[in-house]
Design an enzyme around this catalytic site. Sequence first.
Site, short mmCIF file in Angstrom:
data_model
loop_
_atom_site.label_atom_id
_atom_site.label_comp_id
_atom_site.label_asym_id
_atom_site.label_seq_id
_atom_site.Cartn_x
_atom_site.Cartn_y
_atom_site.Cartn_z
N THR A 87 -14.24 22.88 -3.78
CA THR A 87 -13.20 22.61 -3.00
C THR A 87 -13.96 21.11 -2.70
OG1 THR A 87 -12.72 24.43 -1.96
CG2 THR A 87 -12.15 22.54 -0.90
N LYS A 162 -5.19 23.65 -1.80
CA LYS A 162 -6.31 24.13 -0.85
C LYS A 162 -6.48 23.31 0.34
CE LYS A 162 -10.09 26.24 0.32
NZ LYS A 162 -11.17 26.55 -0.82
N LYS A 237 -15.50 20.64 6.82
CA LYS A 237 -15.44 19.94 5.70
C LYS A 237 -14.09 19.78 4.96
CE LYS A 237 -16.56 20.80 0.64
NZ LYS A 237 -17.00 21.61 -0.31
#
Length: 290
Positions: A87, A162, A237
């Site tokens: 990611t 995502k 994050k």
Amino acid sequence: MKIGFIGLGNMGGPMALNLVKAGHAVTGFDLTAPMPEGVTRAATAAAAATGADVVVTMLPNGAILRAVAAEVIPAMAAGAVLCDCSTVDVDSARAVAEQAAAAGLGALDAPVSGGVGGAAAGTLTFMVGGTDAAFATVKPLFDIMGQKAVHCGIAGAGQAAKICNNMILGVTMIATCEAFALADKLGLARDKMFDVVSTSSGYSWTMNAYCPAPGVGPKSPADNGYKPGFAAELMLKDLRLSQQAAQSADADTPMGQLAAELYRRFVEDEDGKGMDFSAMLPRFEKRGRD
């Protein structure tokens, strides 16, 4: 297939192991993590990529992805596919795809949802950006490592999916934790709160499948002392990535921005690092109105 796998930590290790169990030849590289059983250790990332039909990467961030891509792309055979399951930021994903295409390679950005448990069980969901041809090549591997792979569009689309998904997740978890803390102070029992909300308009994944209140609903990290299924620092994050993308795209995301700041405080200024992202509930329990 012959597969190179770079990044064999908590997620990459079990993913690679599932590929080995399915009969694929996997050569791996990681600076620190042990090789899963059946994975051949390579001395360098480039060595793991040499001769591979598909190179899978599972890395911490976009800067490391760019560095690894610069090393492995020259070692890969024309027509092979570089499939990044990390990611990372959308810009890094697109830059690596452009570099791969210039070298005659296919490229996919394919971040995952499902956590360490999903990686071990082979039940991950892949959100994939890239060409139809590259997706078709790697689809059999997605079917081994996961239960679903959605081809979201061109390079960067997987990361976009995502990031947007996890922005919703972070915002929704905060709202769920706030509501439980408010219910406590209003004298509403948590089991009654769950019974109502889980079948009413407040229904959400964070309430029904991952309830942050211990002893309520299906088992979740809340029932295990908030040991992480998905750590708060990983949520931070992803929320930061969402805000980086929002700034790049000139998108107004005030709730995402506020969620990022709340998780920043929780992880960096309070005791949230190393705890599950649902541990926002005990945080709100201890707080009064500012």
